[in-house]
Write a protein that holds these residues in place. Structure first.
Motif, PDB file in Angstrom:
ATOM      1  N   THR A 266      37.473  42.124 -92.783  1.00  0.00           N
ATOM      2  CA  THR A 266      38.790  41.510 -92.719  1.00  0.00           C
ATOM      3  C   THR A 266      38.755  40.096 -93.265  1.00  0.00           C
ATOM      4  O   THR A 266      39.790  39.461 -93.413  1.00  0.00           O
ATOM      5  N   GLN A 267      37.550  39.613 -93.560  1.00  0.00           N
ATOM      6  CA  GLN A 267      37.435  38.263 -94.090  1.00  0.00           C
ATOM      7  C   GLN A 267      38.205  38.161 -95.399  1.00  0.00           C
ATOM      8  O   GLN A 267      38.087  39.008 -96.275  1.00  0.00           O
ATOM      9  N   GLY A 268      39.013  37.127 -95.501  1.00  0.00           N
ATOM     10  CA  GLY A 268      39.704  36.914 -96.768  1.00  0.00           C
ATOM     11  C   GLY A 268      40.753  37.964 -97.060  1.00  0.00           C
ATOM     12  O   GLY A 268      40.992  38.323 -98.201  1.00  0.00           O
ATOM     13  N   TYR A 269      41.401  38.443 -95.979  1.00  0.00           N
ATOM     14  CA  TYR A 269      42.423  39.472 -96.157  1.00  0.00           C
ATOM     15  C   TYR A 269      43.503  39.011 -97.128  1.00  0.00           C
ATOM     16  O   TYR A 269      43.900  39.734 -98.035  1.00  0.00           O
ATOM     17  N   TYR A 270      43.931  37.765 -96.957  1.00  0.00           N
ATOM     18  CA  TYR A 270      44.994  37.256 -97.814  1.00  0.00           C
ATOM     19  C   TYR A 270      44.530  37.118 -99.253  1.00  0.00           C
ATOM     20  O   TYR A 270      45.306  37.202-100.184  1.00  0.00           O
ATOM     21  N   PHE A 271      43.234  36.894 -99.392  1.00  0.00           N
ATOM     22  CA  PHE A 271      42.730  36.759-100.743  1.00  0.00           C
ATOM     23  C   PHE A 271      42.763  38.090-101.464  1.00  0.00           C
ATOM     24  O   PHE A 271      43.132  38.161-102.620  1.00  0.00           O
ATOM     25  N   PHE A 272      42.414  39.162-100.728  1.00  0.00           N
ATOM     26  CA  PHE A 272      42.478  40.467-101.368  1.00  0.00           C
ATOM     27  C   PHE A 272      43.923  40.870-101.623  1.00  0.00           C
ATOM     28  O   PHE A 272      44.217  41.597-102.558  1.00  0.00           O
ATOM     29  N   ASN A 273      44.831  40.387-100.798  1.00  0.00           N
ATOM     30  CA  ASN A 273      46.244  40.645-101.062  1.00  0.00           C
ATOM     31  C   ASN A 273      46.674  40.009-102.365  1.00  0.00           C
ATOM     32  O   ASN A 273      47.575  40.491-103.036  1.00  0.00           O
TER      33      ASN A 273
ATOM     34  N   ASN B 188      48.354  31.006 -97.202  1.00  0.00           N
ATOM     35  CA  ASN B 188      48.205  31.876 -96.036  1.00  0.00           C
ATOM     36  C   ASN B 188      46.738  32.091 -95.688  1.00  0.00           C
ATOM     37  O   ASN B 188      46.367  32.133 -94.517  1.00  0.00           O
ATOM     38  N   PHE B 189      45.924  32.222 -96.735  1.00  0.00           N
ATOM     39  CA  PHE B 189      44.490  32.433 -96.527  1.00  0.00           C
ATOM     40  C   PHE B 189      43.889  31.312 -95.684  1.00  0.00           C
ATOM     41  O   PHE B 189      43.171  31.544 -94.718  1.00  0.00           O
ATOM     42  N   PHE B 190      44.232  30.074 -96.022  1.00  0.00           N
ATOM     43  CA  PHE B 190      43.659  28.943 -95.290  1.00  0.00           C
ATOM     44  C   PHE B 190      44.342  28.733 -93.944  1.00  0.00           C
ATOM     45  O   PHE B 190      43.698  28.403 -92.951  1.00  0.00           O
ATOM     46  N   VAL B 191      45.661  28.917 -93.932  1.00  0.00           N
ATOM     47  CA  VAL B 191      46.404  28.621 -92.706  1.00  0.00           C
ATOM     48  C   VAL B 191      46.069  29.639 -91.616  1.00  0.00           C
ATOM     49  O   VAL B 191      46.051  29.322 -90.440  1.00  0.00           O
ATOM     50  N   GLU B 192      45.764  30.868 -92.036  1.00  0.00           N
ATOM     51  CA  GLU B 192      45.399  31.880 -91.044  1.00  0.00           C
ATOM     52  C   GLU B 192      43.896  31.883 -90.790  1.00  0.00           C
ATOM     53  O   GLU B 192      43.422  32.576 -89.903  1.00  0.00           O
ATOM     54  N   GLY B 193      43.158  31.130 -91.590  1.00  0.00           N
ATOM     55  CA  GLY B 193      41.706  31.165 -91.455  1.00  0.00           C
ATOM     56  C   GLY B 193      41.125  29.803 -91.138  1.00  0.00           C
ATOM     57  O   GLY B 193      41.337  29.239 -90.068  1.00  0.00           O
ATOM     58  N   ALA B 194      40.460  29.254 -92.137  1.00  0.00           N
ATOM     59  CA  ALA B 194      39.629  28.072 -91.922  1.00  0.00           C
ATOM     60  C   ALA B 194      40.406  26.891 -91.354  1.00  0.00           C
ATOM     61  O   ALA B 194      39.872  26.141 -90.535  1.00  0.00           O
ATOM     62  N   LEU B 195      41.658  26.711 -91.749  1.00  0.00           N
ATOM     63  CA  LEU B 195      42.372  25.499 -91.349  1.00  0.00           C
ATOM     64  C   LEU B 195      43.395  25.757 -90.255  1.00  0.00           C
ATOM     65  O   LEU B 195      44.244  24.927 -89.976  1.00  0.00           O
TER      66      LEU B 195
END
Lengths: 305, 384
Positions: A266-273, B188-195
């Motif tokens: 699920t890591q980087g889900y938004y990235f794969f999107n 979204n990637f950062f806001v939902e993850g690292a940050l």
């Protein structure tokens, strides 16, 4: 590891078939429009409106195929609007496309609000995976009939472009409006019809979104698929058959995120999107050139000038 | 000139060719003629706006709502009181900036619609760079750093589309919109993850930047400074595009790309520069959304200002100064959206329908230019 990889690959195959269908319809519609020498950037709006109309009609009539047809009609209305506005002198087809994109989405959200909650009858899929015991493979091979309709349309278009009088007319209008006029063809009428029929196909693509996969209506249903399909036509170099292949490629890219999620990544889900968008941009960079127009590009396209 | 008594040193007829110059330059017309000719650019868009309003009124009647109520609520929600008008001005700030992001590339002949993505990424960059600085570095240092981050990130983001257009011939409309989707995904990637702010369970956001680091209001008003910055920037960009060598070169490139190349203008640099200015404006809009309204970066940044900005710029005919009043008009429409939704029971997409309708009618009205004799200077008449 290898079991996980197989799962991912099967999920991507299933995803490619499912996700590619709307891409395929929009791309085929845009391919027809662009062959006639016009760009309709508004197919994103057509796709969303088609999805909404299909869902609403399917909900009210109980027949998903009626929904598919209504989506096509709604799409052709938007296409006809684009086609007729662009036949006025001094009107820029790209700008009209942007306006149609905003208008189509706005109308779809406006009338679609009451349909977010209820459940409409969906299109049933045909199971092709009966031979296998693997549940993943079976679900991957539950293929929607619209997928085959799309391939049939692509074959028909490819044949018609090459072998029929109508195909020749559309190609002539797209390559040289002057030559078409000299032949006594009404350029505006051919482009109007091409855009209308192209809108019909894009609307049907929208119907697939709401009635098959993902299979519900909400405001985030399409996020750029219509636009990516327009870019895909450039990559497919205006060939209906290559459009199908490109759509499958895009489908696989779109399925990458959910496929990895299914095996627990699920890591980087938004990235794969974001993968399909990045892939689209990458392909556009690879296929475009600053010094000469793309091979097989219809000569009348504003992009070509 | 031609009607005057021949001057003694006038060259004999025929030396310059048999014909007189086709028409005098526009500047030699009288004030009233110029006013009459130029009013075409006001009358036709205003007419389009009116027609769109009529069509929308018919639409409302068809679904059983009162257009009069609609106008009343837009007036009350957007303009009627000091409070609502200030709210309108506040909302017009991102519209001015995102409309500039369309207008500047339009001058060089590019239709770029990546304002939304640059706004989101610019706002996100500002919030992201502020988070480690909050409480450590004083606001006087942090705030310029945030502005710089927003402008640079936004500028580079749209700059990519400009560079791809020049270097690879990639269609800038499609690429800029694709970059918008990618930009939103990155945020979204950062806001939902690292940050992600772990202490905020509701909506995935970055950590708040804190009151001390936020932009205040213009004294005596409830309008944040972003509005004034937008107005000043639109004047500055008007001057840049109409009164400087850069602007002239950009307009030449937009008018005739090949002529610009033949003249040896640095076309590539001009295109990338215009795209970067555009992205910088949109990024600045994102900064103000974060630093004056939200206080943090989250998905609310993608509120559609970038898309409304496209319409504002087209309606203003890509003229930076005209963008300001048009943006205020649409700011009022956006601001009254909530009131319309509550009081009239219309969905929030009503404003989108109206905007789409205005956009379409406006583009249809493009065909009217040059059709009316009243807007034509006298000596052009017999040539058409």
């Amino acid at each position: 590891m290898s079991a996980g990889l197989v799962t991912v690959l099967i999920a991507m195959l299933g995803g490619a078939i499912r996700v590619s269908t709307p891409f395929m319809f929009v791309a085929l519609g845009e391919c027809l429009t662009e062959k006639s020498g016009r760009v309709n950037l508004g197919l994103e709006g057509t796709l969303v409106l088609g999805a909404m109309v299909a869902y609403a009609i399917s909900y009210h009539t109980g027949s998903p195929w009626a929904g598919v047809f209504a989506a096509g009609v709604a799409g052709s209305v938007l296409g006809a609007m684009h086609g007729s506005i662009c036949s006025l002198p001094k009107v820029n087809d790209v700008a009209v496309g942007i306006a149609m994109m905003l208008f189509g989405t706005g109308v779809a959200f406006f009338f679609g609000k009451p349909y977010i909650q209820p459940t409409a009858p969906r299109l049933s899929s045909i199971p092709f995976g009966g031979f296998s015991d693997d549940a993943n493979l079976r679900s991957a091979l539950d293929i929607n009939p619209l997928f085959f309709v799309g391939i049939a349309v692509a074959l028909l278009m490819a044949w018609a472009f090459a072998n029929t009088r109508w195909g020749l007319i559309v190609r002539t209008v797209g390559d040289s409006a002057g030559a078409a006029k000299a032949m006594g063809i009404s350029v505006d009428r051919v482009r109007f019809l091409s855009t209308t029929v192209g809108g019909f196909l894009a609307g049907v693509g929208g119907a697939f979104l709401s009635l098959s996969y993902p299979g519900s209506w909400n405001q985030g249903l399409s996020s750029g698929q219509g636009l990516m399909a327009v870019a895909l036509v450039i990559f497919a170099r205006w060939s209906p058959l290559r459009c199908v292949l490109a759509a499958l490629l895009f489908g696989a890219a779109g399925a990458l995120g959910p496929a990895l999620q299914s095996v627990g990544i699920t890591q980087g889900y938004y990235f794969f999107n974001a993968a399909p968008y990045i892939l689209t941009l990458g392909l556009m960079i690879a296929t475009s050139s600053a010094t000469h127009s793309t091979r097989d590009m219809p000569g009348e396209l504003t992009m070509a000038k | 000139m031609s009607s005057g008594v021949p001057a003694a040193n006038e060259l004999p007829a025929g030396t310059l060719g048999a014909t007189t110059p086709p028409s005098a330059p526009a500047a030699s017309y009288g004030f009233w003629t110029r006013l009459r000719v130029n009013s075409e650019y006001i009358v036709i868009p205003a007419f389009a706006l009116l027609m769109a309003a009529l069509l929308f009124a018919l639409f409302l009647l068809a679904i059983g709502k009162s257009p009069v109520d609609f106008v009343d609520y837009v007036w009350r929600g957007g303009f009627g009181t000091a409070f609502s008008f200030q709210n309108t001005l506040q909302r017009s700030s991102p519209l001015i900036l995102t409309a500039l992001a369309v207008a500047i590339p339009a001058r060089i002949g590019l239709i770029m619609i990546g304002g939304e993505g640059a706004l989101v990424l610019g706002g996100f960059a500002a919030a992201a760079i502020a988070v480690p600085m909050v409480g450590v570095v004083p606001p006087i240092v942090t705030m310029p750093v945030m502005v710089a981050a927003a402008v640079i990130v936004g500028g580079c983001w749209v700059g990519i589309a400009g560079y791809l257009k020049y270097a690879r011939g990639v269609n800038e409309t499609i690429s800029s919109l694709l970059l918008t989707y990618i930009g939103i995904a990155i945020m979204n990637f950062f806001v939902e993850g690292a940050l992600r702010d772990a202490t905020n369970p509701n909506k995935p956001s970055t950590k708040p930047i804190g009151e001390a680091y936020m932009v205040g209001h213009i004294p005596g008003t409830q309008v944040h400074w972003g509005f004034l910055v937008g107005v000043l920037l639109s004047v500055a960009l008007y001057v840049l595009m109409t009164r400087t060598t850069f602007g002239f070169a950009a307009r030449v490139t937009g008018g005739n790309y090949r002529a610009a190349l033949a003249q040896g203008l640095p076309v590539g640099r001009l295109i990338v520069a215009c795209a970067m200015i555009a992205g910088g404006c949109a990024g600045l809009a994102g900064y103000f959304e974060v630093a004056a309204i939200q206080g943090r970066a989250n998905a609310s940044l993608a509120a559609g200002y970038g898309f409304t900005g496209i319409l504002v710029s087209f309606l203003a005919r890509h003229n930076p100064v005209v963008i300001v009043p048009v943006a205020i008009l649409f700011g009022g429409l956006v601001a009254s959206g909530g009131l319309i939704q509550r009081r009239m029971g219309l969905p929030d997409a009503t404003v989108l329908v109206l905007q789409g309708l205005i956009f379409i009618v406006l583009l249809v009205s493009e065909t009217l230019y040059g059709r009316f004799a009243i807007f034509r200077p006298a000596d052009v008449e017999d040539r058409t």
